[in-house]
Design an enzyme around this catalytic site. Structure first.
Site, PDB file in Angstrom:
ATOM      1  N   LYS A  37       0.732  -1.199  -0.004  1.00 51.23           N
ATOM      2  CA  LYS A  37      -0.003   0.154   0.046  1.00 51.23           C
ATOM      3  C   LYS A  37       0.944   1.053  -0.098  1.00 51.23           C
ATOM      4  O   LYS A  37       0.340   2.341  -0.631  1.00 51.23           O
ATOM      5  CB  LYS A  37      -0.961  -0.077   1.283  1.00 51.23           C
ATOM      6  CG  LYS A  37      -0.354   0.059   2.397  1.00 51.23           C
ATOM      7  CD  LYS A  37      -1.250   0.174   3.705  1.00 51.23           C
ATOM      8  CE  LYS A  37      -0.663   0.521   4.956  1.00 51.23           C
ATOM      9  NZ  LYS A  37      -0.107   1.548   5.141  1.00 51.23           N
ATOM     10  N   THR A  38       1.942   1.382   0.712  1.00 46.19           N
ATOM     11  CA  THR A  38       3.010   2.540   0.583  1.00 46.19           C
ATOM     12  C   THR A  38       3.264   2.846  -0.642  1.00 46.19           C
ATOM     13  O   THR A  38       3.377   3.897  -1.168  1.00 46.19           O
ATOM     14  CB  THR A  38       3.911   2.323   1.816  1.00 46.19           C
ATOM     15  OG1 THR A  38       3.272   2.124   2.958  1.00 46.19           O
ATOM     16  CG2 THR A  38       4.942   3.522   2.066  1.00 46.19           C
ATOM     17  N   ASP A 222      -3.876   7.177   4.525  1.00 45.20           N
ATOM     18  CA  ASP A 222      -3.465   5.880   4.923  1.00 45.20           C
ATOM     19  C   ASP A 222      -4.230   5.224   6.106  1.00 45.20           C
ATOM     20  O   ASP A 222      -4.642   6.068   6.954  1.00 45.20           O
ATOM     21  CB  ASP A 222      -2.007   6.045   5.041  1.00 45.20           C
ATOM     22  CG  ASP A 222      -1.175   4.797   5.208  1.00 45.20           C
ATOM     23  OD1 ASP A 222      -1.703   3.665   4.795  1.00 45.20           O
ATOM     24  OD2 ASP A 222      -0.107   4.818   5.978  1.00 45.20           O
ATOM     25  N   GLU A 223      -4.235   3.871   6.165  1.00 48.42           N
ATOM     26  CA  GLU A 223      -5.025   3.214   7.389  1.00 48.42           C
ATOM     27  C   GLU A 223      -6.370   3.855   7.713  1.00 48.42           C
ATOM     28  O   GLU A 223      -6.677   4.181   8.826  1.00 48.42           O
ATOM     29  CB  GLU A 223      -3.850   3.389   8.529  1.00 48.42           C
ATOM     30  CG  GLU A 223      -2.601   3.028   8.425  1.00 48.42           C
ATOM     31  CD  GLU A 223      -2.232   1.515   8.384  1.00 48.42           C
ATOM     32  OE1 GLU A 223      -3.436   0.498   8.195  1.00 48.42           O
ATOM     33  OE2 GLU A 223      -1.316   0.872   8.179  1.00 48.42           O
ATOM     34  N   GLN A 253      -7.750  -5.316   9.350  1.00 49.40           N
ATOM     35  CA  GLN A 253      -6.822  -4.826  10.398  1.00 49.40           C
ATOM     36  C   GLN A 253      -7.259  -3.771  11.223  1.00 49.40           C
ATOM     37  O   GLN A 253      -6.379  -2.992  11.783  1.00 49.40           O
ATOM     38  CB  GLN A 253      -5.494  -4.610   9.542  1.00 49.40           C
ATOM     39  CG  GLN A 253      -4.694  -5.764   9.022  1.00 49.40           C
ATOM     40  CD  GLN A 253      -3.566  -5.445   8.148  1.00 49.40           C
ATOM     41  OE1 GLN A 253      -2.309  -5.252   8.881  1.00 49.40           O
ATOM     42  NE2 GLN A 253      -3.395  -5.202   6.909  1.00 49.40           N
ATOM     43  N   ARG A 610       2.235 -10.788  10.392  1.00 50.74           N
ATOM     44  CA  ARG A 610       3.473 -10.089  10.442  1.00 50.74           C
ATOM     45  C   ARG A 610       4.742 -11.193  10.171  1.00 50.74           C
ATOM     46  O   ARG A 610       5.707 -10.757   9.965  1.00 50.74           O
ATOM     47  CB  ARG A 610       3.671  -9.876  12.120  1.00 50.74           C
ATOM     48  CG  ARG A 610       2.760  -8.860  12.591  1.00 50.74           C
ATOM     49  CD  ARG A 610       2.629  -7.696  11.879  1.00 50.74           C
ATOM     50  NE  ARG A 610       1.411  -7.711  10.924  1.00 50.74           N
ATOM     51  CZ  ARG A 610       1.033  -7.062   9.931  1.00 50.74           C
ATOM     52  NH1 ARG A 610       1.923  -6.149   9.648  1.00 50.74           N
ATOM     53  NH2 ARG A 610      -0.096  -7.126   9.310  1.00 50.74           N
TER      54      ARG A 610
END
Length: 672
Positions: A37-38, A222-223, A253, A610
């Site tokens: 996503k970044t 973002d997020e 998430q 993770r």
């Protein structure tokens, strides 16, 4: 074809290219864990600028300074640094703080306001309770501050909020109103005020809203799954009727409901904006397929979600391990031994590639003991950071008084550090005088009314303190030399040398003095970065807006990382251990009582995703809880895992297999 277009076709997959290329109108990018996503946000900004959009018309909102820094660094590598610098990339709170510095006057504050930290908030609330006449035993300050935060995040007036049939129900509107008044009297904003007052300003001053809405014509978030109602309202006002907004996030998430985050913001985005486009990013670049199959299977049990199916080209990988232990001590020993095998065995995995995750901080204690005994280096994320140390906070309080002389909390913090002969009785008189006059404490400190009540020693201390602050208030108004000025000021006001008086142990005093000097180094580094724009107020604001991610020591010291699952969000490690997978520990008992099972499952999903290659979960039949040994039941989440991709065994059995495998490998490599 431009250089940016060539990079898009070369470095992005088809779904990422679609997300980058869709510029106009509302866009929802559902970015699963590890799907880049970044990279998408970075290239989207670059593509927008390449398409003719002015960089100063773009604002990217993040939740951490670390995320904003990473995006800016990546953007600077794709486009020119001068263009990248013109794009706003920062947290919601930083955006609002910068805006309010220029525009806050209509709300009755001045531009040199300071930002209250948790200690300040507690101090103000205790003052308010005393003024109202509430016994401190009747009101839990942490709970009350939490309620105030929720009130602000929902934009609900406290008088309209139903809390329950307790004394706080009747008192809360009075407490809240007086709390806000004291903040305003001290020209202070708490963390929630940064957004709350910006929204209030936009709703009240339409010309200011129009100015910023015209400036920031393209918004990226973002997020997005972590936004609350207040943040959504801010975005809604800022975007106006253009609706040029791109939100990137993953509802799977969403793990901050307890902070006020509204998962409905991302779930209902397609319904909120009629012409909204949705794009799913499902190709994972982090984990093996077995780890992803386990995570997909688990999260599919949640009913309120956008359906996604993560997949990877990283191969199938090994099954997930679930290790049963007889006790918490045995569990800790197993983990220490397993880490030893990963590091010293055939994998030769560096310690820094290993992380141990847990639901709550207290669970780290036995693990720490086992790692110390095994001489395995580790770092604990979530401990006291450099900026939270008492001597550093004292030094910052001294500096805060130079930019905001109405900051009563800072004065109360440093008035006796070091001792100046101004004891508790004198401070009580100072507070009593303020309750009658409503003047700032710094003004009353040098008033004849107060001075006349003091002993000669206290008079000397109060006069010297006031005089020194007054002198340096004017010196700091001049440009340049922040670090040198700060060090000289802290020495002249008696704090640097006073540490030797405050701590009888000379080694401890010198260590604390070194920490204050390290703060001076931080000011110097800030000064180099900001150049001519550097100011004491700017440094203090940066310090105040530091988030949890800024407090993580990122030095490559090759240590095993211990942290809560919440703190691990956004990170990745080749090997992950998730400990204490037991009922009422994970899922958490309080969360279960509050009906937050789906959020707990999302938290477990975050833990699983993770891991890049190796994932191990542990649980124990018995564990020391609440001061006694208790029988534990395995977490119901374990039963939700797909059996085809999970190996369950006792820790003794697991190590027998590991040891045999290691021995066989050693024999294969052995030569006579």
């Amino acid at each position: 074809m431009t250089q940016i277009s060539k990079k898009l076709s070369k470095e992005l997959n088809s779904e990422q290219i679609e997300a980058v290329s869709t510029i106009e109108g509302p866009l929802l990018v559902l970015a699963g864990a590890g799907t880049g996503k970044t990279r998408v946000i970075t290239y989207r900004i670059a593509h927008m600028i390449d398409s003719g959009i002015l960089p100063e018309n773009i604002a990217g909102m993040t939740f951490t300074n670390k995320a904003a820094k990473e995006m800016r660094e990546r953007l600077s590598a794709v486009i020119s640094q001068s263009a990248a610098k013109k794009v706003y990339l920062g947290t919601f709170h930083s955006f609002c703080a910068r805006l309010l510095r220029k525009e806050i006057a209509p709300l009755g504050y001045t531009s040199n306001f300071t930002i209250a930290d948790e200690t300040d908030q507690n101090g103000i609330l205790k003052q308010v309770l005393a003024e109202i006449g509430v016994q401190k035993e009747l009101v839990n300050t942490s709970t009350c501050l939490s309620i105030i935060g929720k009130v602000k995040s929902e934009l609900i007036h406290p008088a309209d909020l139903h809390i329950g049939d307790t004394i706080i129900s009747e008192l809360f509107p009075r407490i809240y109103k007086r709390y806000q008044q004291v903040l305003k009297n001290q020209n202070m904003l708490d963390f929630d005020d940064l957004l709350f007052l910006t929204v209030k300003l936009f709703e009240q001053e339409k010309d200011i809203l129009e100015t910023y809405s015209e400036k920031y014509q393209y918004l990226l978030v973002d997020e997005y799954q972590d936004t609350n109602f207040l943040q959504f309202r801010l975005l809604e006002l800022l975007m106006g009727k253009k609706h040029n907004i791109c939100v990137v996030g993953d509802d799977d998430q969403s793990i901050y409901g307890w902070r006020g985050a509204k998962i409905e913001n991302i779930l209902n985005f397609p319904n909120k904006f009629k012409n909204a486009k949705s794009i799913k990013l499902e190709q994972n670049y982090r984990s093996t397929n077995i780890i992803l199959k386990v995570s997909n299977h688990l999260i599919s049990r949640n009913k309120t979600r956008h359906e996604k199916e993560l997949w990877s080209s990283e191969g199938e990988g090994n099954n997930v391990k679930v290790i049963n232990n007889d006790s918490g001590i045995q569990e800790s020993q197993y983990i220490a031994d397993a880490i030893g095998e990963l590091h010293d065995g055939t994998d030769h995995l560096p310690y820094k590639d290993i992380a141990i995750l847990y639901r709550s901080n207290y669970l780290s204690r036995q693990i720490e003991d086992a790692l110390r005994n095994a001489r395995i280096p580790y770092r604990l994320v979530g401990g006291k950071s450099f900026y939270e140390r008492k001597e550093v906070r004292d030094a910052v309080a001294y500096l805060r008084l130079l930019v905001n002389n109405r900051d009563d909390q800072s004065l109360l913090r440093i008035i006796g550090a070091p001792p100046r002969g101004i004891g508790d009785k004198a401070i009580s008189r100072l507070k009593e005088l303020q309750s009658k006059t409503y003047f700032p404490l710094t003004e009353l400190l040098k008033s004849d009314t107060f001075i006349s009540q003091l002993s000669s020693k206290a008079t000397s201390g109060a006069t010297a303190l006031s005089s020194c602050m007054g002198k340096w208030y004017h010196i700091f108004k001049e440009n340049g030399g922040l670090a040198v000025k700060a060090q000289t000021y802290l020495k002249e006001i008696g704090y640097l040398d006073g540490l030797l008086k405050m701590y009888k142990n000379r080694d401890e005093a010198e260590k604390r003095r070194d920490n204050v000097l390290e703060l001076i180094n931080a000011i110097s580094q800030y000064e180099v970065r900001e150049g001519s724009e550097a100011s004491l107020l700017g440094f203090i604001e940066k310090y105040s807006l530091a988030d949890d991610n800024d407090k993580v020591d990122e030095e490559d010291d090759n240590s095993v990382t211990l942290m809560t699952i919440h703190a691990a969000k956004g990170l990745e490690f080749p090997a992950i251990f998730v400990i204490a997978m037991e009922d009422k520990i994970f899922p958490n008992e309080r969360a279960l009582n509050e009906g937050a099972l789906e959020e707990e499952r999302r938290l477990f999903y975050v833990a699983i995703t993770r891991a890049k290659h190796t994932l191990t979960m542990t649980h124990s039949r018995e564990r020391m809880r609440f001061g006694k040994i208790t029988r534990q039941r395995i977490s119901p989440f374990i039963a939700e895992l797909p059996t085809d991709y999970v190996n369950k065994m006792h820790s003794k059995e697991a190590f027998k297999k590991v040891s045999v495998a290691a021995l066989q490998k050693a024999l294969e490599n052995f030569t006579f």
